[in-house]
Every structure is written in structure tokens, then in C-alpha cells.
Design an enzyme around this catalytic site. Structure first.
Site, PDB file in Angstrom:
ATOM      1  N   LEU A   1     -22.497 -52.500 -50.319  1.00  0.00           N
ATOM      2  CA  LEU A   1     -21.807 -51.222 -50.097  1.00  0.00           C
ATOM      3  C   LEU A   1     -20.566 -51.407 -49.233  1.00  0.00           C
ATOM      4  O   LEU A   1     -20.437 -50.847 -48.143  1.00  0.00           O
ATOM      5  CB  LEU A   1     -22.753 -50.162 -49.504  1.00  0.00           C
ATOM      6  CG  LEU A   1     -23.902 -49.744 -50.411  1.00  0.00           C
ATOM      7  CD1 LEU A   1     -24.785 -48.706 -49.731  1.00  0.00           C
ATOM      8  CD2 LEU A   1     -23.391 -49.194 -51.751  1.00  0.00           C
TER       9      LEU A   1
ATOM     10  N   LEU B   1     -22.249 -59.385 -60.587  1.00  0.00           N
ATOM     11  CA  LEU B   1     -20.937 -58.727 -60.586  1.00  0.00           C
ATOM     12  C   LEU B   1     -20.354 -58.587 -59.187  1.00  0.00           C
ATOM     13  O   LEU B   1     -19.159 -58.297 -59.054  1.00  0.00           O
ATOM     14  CB  LEU B   1     -21.038 -57.328 -61.196  1.00  0.00           C
ATOM     15  CG  LEU B   1     -21.397 -57.234 -62.672  1.00  0.00           C
ATOM     16  CD1 LEU B   1     -22.753 -56.578 -62.854  1.00  0.00           C
ATOM     17  CD2 LEU B   1     -20.341 -56.449 -63.442  1.00  0.00           C
TER      18      LEU B   1
ATOM     19  N   ALA C   1     -18.426 -58.763 -55.977  1.00  0.00           N
ATOM     20  CA  ALA C   1     -17.232 -59.543 -55.657  1.00  0.00           C
ATOM     21  C   ALA C   1     -16.277 -58.683 -54.846  1.00  0.00           C
ATOM     22  O   ALA C   1     -16.351 -57.456 -54.867  1.00  0.00           O
ATOM     23  CB  ALA C   1     -16.532 -60.006 -56.942  1.00  0.00           C
TER      24      ALA C   1
ATOM     25  N   THR D   1     -13.452 -63.413 -64.757  1.00  0.00           N
ATOM     26  CA  THR D   1     -12.292 -62.587 -65.133  1.00  0.00           C
ATOM     27  C   THR D   1     -11.273 -63.420 -65.898  1.00  0.00           C
ATOM     28  O   THR D   1     -11.203 -64.642 -65.720  1.00  0.00           O
ATOM     29  CB  THR D   1     -11.630 -62.004 -63.860  1.00  0.00           C
ATOM     30  OG1 THR D   1     -10.335 -61.502 -64.190  1.00  0.00           O
ATOM     31  CG2 THR D   1     -11.440 -63.049 -62.776  1.00  0.00           C
ATOM     32  N   ASP D   2     -10.458 -62.738 -66.705  1.00  0.00           N
ATOM     33  CA  ASP D   2      -9.390 -63.452 -67.428  1.00  0.00           C
ATOM     34  C   ASP D   2      -8.340 -64.006 -66.465  1.00  0.00           C
ATOM     35  O   ASP D   2      -7.576 -64.899 -66.821  1.00  0.00           O
ATOM     36  CB  ASP D   2      -8.729 -62.545 -68.482  1.00  0.00           C
ATOM     37  CG  ASP D   2      -8.002 -61.324 -67.903  1.00  0.00           C
ATOM     38  OD1 ASP D   2      -8.129 -61.049 -66.683  1.00  0.00           O
ATOM     39  OD2 ASP D   2      -7.300 -60.645 -68.675  1.00  0.00           O
ATOM     40  N   GLU D   3      -8.306 -63.474 -65.230  1.00  0.00           N
ATOM     41  CA  GLU D   3      -7.266 -63.902 -64.287  1.00  0.00           C
ATOM     42  C   GLU D   3      -7.419 -65.366 -63.879  1.00  0.00           C
ATOM     43  O   GLU D   3      -6.480 -65.960 -63.347  1.00  0.00           O
ATOM     44  CB  GLU D   3      -7.259 -62.997 -63.048  1.00  0.00           C
ATOM     45  CG  GLU D   3      -6.974 -61.561 -63.416  1.00  0.00           C
ATOM     46  CD  GLU D   3      -6.609 -60.688 -62.238  1.00  0.00           C
ATOM     47  OE1 GLU D   3      -6.063 -61.199 -61.257  1.00  0.00           O
ATOM     48  OE2 GLU D   3      -6.876 -59.477 -62.318  1.00  0.00           O
TER      49      GLU D   3
ATOM     50  N   LYS E   1     -12.440 -66.415 -57.772  1.00  0.00           N
ATOM     51  CA  LYS E   1     -13.245 -66.146 -58.970  1.00  0.00           C
ATOM     52  C   LYS E   1     -13.393 -67.411 -59.807  1.00  0.00           C
ATOM     53  O   LYS E   1     -14.457 -67.686 -60.351  1.00  0.00           O
ATOM     54  CB  LYS E   1     -12.613 -65.030 -59.813  1.00  0.00           C
ATOM     55  CG  LYS E   1     -12.712 -63.645 -59.225  1.00  0.00           C
ATOM     56  CD  LYS E   1     -14.135 -63.134 -59.080  1.00  0.00           C
ATOM     57  CE  LYS E   1     -14.812 -62.860 -60.408  1.00  0.00           C
ATOM     58  NZ  LYS E   1     -16.173 -62.277 -60.208  1.00  0.00           N
TER      59      LYS E   1
HETATM   60  P1  NAD Z   1     -15.707 -53.227 -57.613  1.00  0.00           P
HETATM   61  O1  NAD Z   1     -14.776 -53.673 -56.533  1.00  0.00           O
HETATM   62  O2  NAD Z   1     -15.613 -51.835 -58.143  1.00  0.00           O
HETATM   63  O3  NAD Z   1     -17.224 -53.406 -57.126  1.00  0.00           O
HETATM   64  C1  NAD Z   1     -17.674 -54.546 -56.454  1.00  0.00           C
HETATM   65  C2  NAD Z   1     -19.073 -54.243 -55.907  1.00  0.00           C
HETATM   66  O4  NAD Z   1     -19.539 -55.428 -55.245  1.00  0.00           O
HETATM   67  C3  NAD Z   1     -19.093 -53.114 -54.881  1.00  0.00           C
HETATM   68  O5  NAD Z   1     -20.158 -52.234 -55.148  1.00  0.00           O
HETATM   69  C4  NAD Z   1     -19.286 -53.833 -53.559  1.00  0.00           C
HETATM   70  O6  NAD Z   1     -19.970 -53.048 -52.584  1.00  0.00           O
HETATM   71  C5  NAD Z   1     -20.103 -55.043 -53.999  1.00  0.00           C
HETATM   72  N1  NAD Z   1     -19.967 -56.178 -53.067  1.00  0.00           N
HETATM   73  C6  NAD Z   1     -18.817 -56.709 -52.563  1.00  0.00           C
HETATM   74  N2  NAD Z   1     -19.098 -57.726 -51.741  1.00  0.00           N
HETATM   75  C7  NAD Z   1     -20.459 -57.859 -51.731  1.00  0.00           C
HETATM   76  C8  NAD Z   1     -21.363 -58.742 -51.077  1.00  0.00           C
HETATM   77  N3  NAD Z   1     -20.932 -59.692 -50.242  1.00  0.00           N
HETATM   78  N4  NAD Z   1     -22.684 -58.613 -51.317  1.00  0.00           N
HETATM   79  C9  NAD Z   1     -23.148 -57.634 -52.146  1.00  0.00           C
HETATM   80  N5  NAD Z   1     -22.338 -56.762 -52.778  1.00  0.00           N
HETATM   81  C10 NAD Z   1     -21.016 -56.869 -52.569  1.00  0.00           C
HETATM   82  O7  NAD Z   1     -15.567 -54.303 -58.758  1.00  0.00           O
HETATM   83  P2  NAD Z   1     -15.546 -54.135 -60.349  1.00  0.00           P
HETATM   84  O8  NAD Z   1     -14.193 -53.773 -60.783  1.00  0.00           O
HETATM   85  O9  NAD Z   1     -16.700 -53.301 -60.768  1.00  0.00           O
HETATM   86  O10 NAD Z   1     -15.782 -55.656 -60.791  1.00  0.00           O
HETATM   87  C11 NAD Z   1     -17.107 -56.171 -60.945  1.00  0.00           C
HETATM   88  C12 NAD Z   1     -17.013 -57.625 -61.367  1.00  0.00           C
HETATM   89  O11 NAD Z   1     -16.280 -57.726 -62.593  1.00  0.00           O
HETATM   90  C13 NAD Z   1     -16.274 -58.505 -60.364  1.00  0.00           C
HETATM   91  O12 NAD Z   1     -16.937 -59.738 -60.294  1.00  0.00           O
HETATM   92  C14 NAD Z   1     -14.885 -58.673 -60.960  1.00  0.00           C
HETATM   93  O13 NAD Z   1     -14.293 -59.884 -60.571  1.00  0.00           O
HETATM   94  C15 NAD Z   1     -15.199 -58.641 -62.446  1.00  0.00           C
HETATM   95  N6  NAD Z   1     -14.107 -58.165 -63.311  1.00  0.00           N
HETATM   96  C16 NAD Z   1     -13.500 -56.957 -63.065  1.00  0.00           C
HETATM   97  C17 NAD Z   1     -12.508 -56.506 -63.932  1.00  0.00           C
HETATM   98  C18 NAD Z   1     -11.836 -55.159 -63.720  1.00  0.00           C
HETATM   99  O14 NAD Z   1     -10.869 -54.849 -64.422  1.00  0.00           O
HETATM  100  N7  NAD Z   1     -12.300 -54.321 -62.808  1.00  0.00           N
HETATM  101  C19 NAD Z   1     -12.111 -57.288 -65.024  1.00  0.00           C
HETATM  102  C20 NAD Z   1     -12.753 -58.510 -65.245  1.00  0.00           C
HETATM  103  C21 NAD Z   1     -13.769 -58.931 -64.383  1.00  0.00           C
END
Ligand code: NAD
Length: 331
Positions: free
Chosen positions: A37, A81, A83, A125-127, A153
Site C-alpha cells: 500500500l 505485479l 513494483a 514491461t516493454d520498456e 524492471k
Molecule cells: P501501480 O503503480 O498502479 O501499482 C503497483 C502496486 O504495487 C501498488 O499497489 C503498490 O502499493 C504495490 N507495491 C509497490 N511496492 C511494493 C512493495 N515493496 N511490496 C508490496 N507491494 C508493493 O502499477 P501498475 O501500473 O498496476 O503496474 C503493475 C505491474 O505491471 C508493474 O510490475 C509494472 O512494471 C507492470 N507494467 C505496467 C504497465 C502500465 O502501463 N501500467 C505496462 C507494462 C507493465
């Protein structure tokens, strides 16, 4: 026996949509969410599943070996997920990114090996590929990440694959393009611009605005993750994309239209350091091997997304608490 699935980061944007899909009517899954959170995690994102008998929420850090050991011990499968996800934050402070995205991934992988987890889906991620001028990356393209976010990542992604090679852990890695949809924290370009435009403010557009990104609706990412979890192969990487590519200027034009605002509300701001020009993934593998295809079309789904933010102003987090970062739209 129902499958016990541990979802890390389930209170975030993509994680909350994924958990909702896992617990859809008729599902036999038992889902535990482990989430620290942070500012990006919002328990309200999980309101629709809170009373589901197959749902459990654990507040905790993926870097904490004791917490992770306890939840992984009770899981058959892990979908990782959690991150730190905002590129601009990684530029002003990379440490949390290395901590969560690298160390946290390693702590989870160790626990997964120790407890004989059957499947570990690592959401990358694609990045991680870096930038490319033409064409699209296949999964075996070398990784050339540009930002502390994408480098962290890429490290987690490679660690996960290393645990497959070394320990035989059934790891599957996904590399998805930019997502959009409801419940995305308003620091990323779409929710940032929409919430600012709907509240009468200006929006910051980086540099020339000609950076190009591929956009996928979050529910299509969720179906891809499920296809990979249930039918993917151990040790494999799957790109996930839409083929729908827009420059930031084109995207801004659409958002202005949907929010009923003009170009006078757009402020040009200096470009982000190391800003990748273009991302595009080749999705032949997931399409041919797993029969996955996106269902949403940007034209209608973007309008629906804007309508969701318009209808849920109470959900908008305290955007101004992070004011300096709000000059900085995400990837
Ligand atoms: P987000 O930032 O909305 O959510 C991340 C979640 O991780 C949050 O609920 C946060 O509280 C939790 N978190 C962070 N650090 C933590 C820790 N140390 N321990 C436990 N929980 C922790 O992210 P998102 O956009 O939902 O992305 C989710 C995943 O998908 C990530 O790994 C991201 O790299 C990947 N991703 C995202 C996208 C995008 O466009 N959003 C695209 C490709 C991949």
C-alpha cells in the site's frame, strides 16, 4: 482443490483488475493479495472482491523475507505485479526502484523455489527493450533499458529467467506495452491529463510531443496474463501489445476532445532526460501460441475510460500531494 494464487501489487492499477478477473463468478481460485500500500496502492480498488470468500488481503512488503515466506508457503502459483512504476520518480530517486523491483523480486523467487511453487508469472514491461525507430521487438531482442525504472524492471525480469534456468522454477515473463483504463494513479499520462482537464487545469506535454507509445486496455492485459498463467510455457517470455500506436501529441488531442478542452490548456515542458522515442512489441508469439488477442478498441475504450474518471472524482487520489511530479507525464 481450488488453485491458491498469490498476487503481489494487487491493490494497484493492473493488479486490482487482475484480481477481479480471477474472482469472477464461477471461478475456483483462492486469491491472496500481498501489497505494501504505497501511494499507488489503494485498498478501495479491491472493494468489489473484498467480501468474496476466496479473497484475502495481506499488507506487506515484497522485500520482507518473513512476510513473503508466509504467504508463498500457502500459494500454488504467484503472479508478481508489485513494483515501483513511475519513470519520473525513478529519475529523482532510483533506490526504491532497485529495492522493490530487484530485491523484492529476488525475495519472492527464493521463497517460490523453497516452497515448490508450481508457476511464477513475472509481469515485466516493454520498456526493458529500450527505444526503437522502426518495426517491433521480438522477445529475443537484447534489453537496452534507458531509465532507472526500466533498468530495475529488466533486472527483475532477468533474475526471474535466471531462477528458471538455475532452479528449474516454472517462470513465465510478460512484457506489455502502456496500459490505460479505470483506477490508474493520476501520475501516468492518461489519468493525469484527464483529471487535470476535468478540474479546469492545464496539462504538461513533454518536449516535442512526438514520442510514440503502444496503448492497451488494462482488461486486455489481464486476459493476456491469464493466458500466460494457464497455458504459457515455463521459461518463456511473452510480449503483450495492441498494435495501436500514438504519439503523445495525438493522445493529448484525443484527451482534449473527450474532456471538452482546447490546446490552450496544454503547457509544453522540457523533455524528460533519457526519454525513449518509441516502443513497439511484436506479439506474434502470444497470438499464435496462446490464441490471445486484444478485445478493446482505443476509440471507444478511451472514451469509456475518460467517462469513468469523470464519474469517480472521489477516487482521484490527492494529486497535489505530488505536485512537482505532475509536470511529468509517464511513459
Ligand atoms: P501501480 O503503480 O498502479 O501499482 C503497483 C502496486 O504495487 C501498488 O499497489 C503498490 O502499493 C504495490 N507495491 C509497490 N511496492 C511494493 C512493495 N515493496 N511490496 C508490496 N507491494 C508493493 O502499477 P501498475 O501500473 O498496476 O503496474 C503493475 C505491474 O505491471 C508493474 O510490475 C509494472 O512494471 C507492470 N507494467 C505496467 C504497465 C502500465 O502501463 N501500467 C505496462 C507494462 C507493465
Amino acid at each position: 482443490m481450488p488453485t491458491r494464487i498469490l498476487v503481489t501489487g494487487g491493490a494497484g492499477f493492473i493488479g486490482s483488475h487482475y484480481v477481479k478477473a480471477l474472482l469472477a463468478p464461477g471461478s475456483q481460485a483462492q486469491v491472496t493479495v500481498l501489497d505494501r500500500l504505497t501511494y499507488a496502492g489503494n485498498p478501495a480498488n479491491l472493494d468489489s472482491v473484498r467480501d468474496h470468500p476466496g479473497f484475502r488481503f495481506v499488507t506487506g512488503d515484497v522485500c520482507d523475507p518473513r512476510t513473503v515466506d508466509a504467504v508463498v508457503a500457502e500459494a500454488d502459483e504467484v503472479v508478481h505485479l508489485a513494483a515501483e512504476t513511475h519513470v519520473d520518480r525513478s529519475i529523482t530517486g532510483g533506490q526504491e526502484f532497485v529495492r522493490t523491483n530487484v530485491l523484492g523480486t529476488q525475495v519472492l523467487l527464493d521463497a517460490a523455489v523453497r516452497h515448490g511453487v508450481r508457476r511464477f508469472v513475472h509481469v515485466s514491461t516493454d520498456e526493458v527493450y529500450g527505444t526503437l525507430a522502426h518495426g517491433s521487438w521480438p522477445e529475443d531482442h537484447p534489453l537496452r533499458p534507458s531509465s532507472p525504472y526500466s533498468a530495475s524492471k529488466a533486472s527483475g525480469d532477468l533474475l526471474a529467467l535466471g531462477y528458471h534456468t538455475t532452479h528449474g522454477l516454472d517462470v513465465r515473463v510478460t512484457r506489455c506495452c502502456n496500459n490505460y483504463g479505470p483506477r490508474q494513479y493520476p501520475e501516468k499520462i492518461i489519468p493525469l491529463f484527464v483529471t487535470r482537464l476535468l478540474s479546469g487545469r492545464t496539462v504538461p506535454l513533454y518536449g516535442s510531443g512526438d514520442h510514440r507509445r503502444e496503448w492497451l486496455h488494462v482488461e486486455d492485459h489481464v486476459t493476456a496474463l491469464e493466458r500466460v498463467r494457464t497455458d504459457g510455457r515455463a521459461g518463456e517470455i511473452y510480449n503483450v501489445g495492441s498494435g495501436t500506436e500514438l504519439s503523445n501529441t495525438e493522445l493529448t488531442g484525443l484527451l482534449l476532445e473527450h474532456c471538452g478542452a482546447g490546446w490552450d490548456r496544454v503547457e509544453r515542458v522540457p523533455d524528460r532526460p533519457g526519454h525513449d522515442r518509441r516502443y513497439a512489441v511484436d506479439t506474434t508469439k502470444i497470438t499464435r501460441e496462446l490464441g490471445w488477442a486484444p478485445r478493446h478498441r482505443l476509440t471507444t475504450a478511451l472514451a469509456e475510460t475518460v467517462a469513468w474518471y469523470r464519474a469517480h472524482p472521489h477516487w482521484w487520489p490527492r494529486a497535489d500531494a505530488h505536485a512537482p511530479l505532475h509536470r511529468s507525464p509517464a511513459a
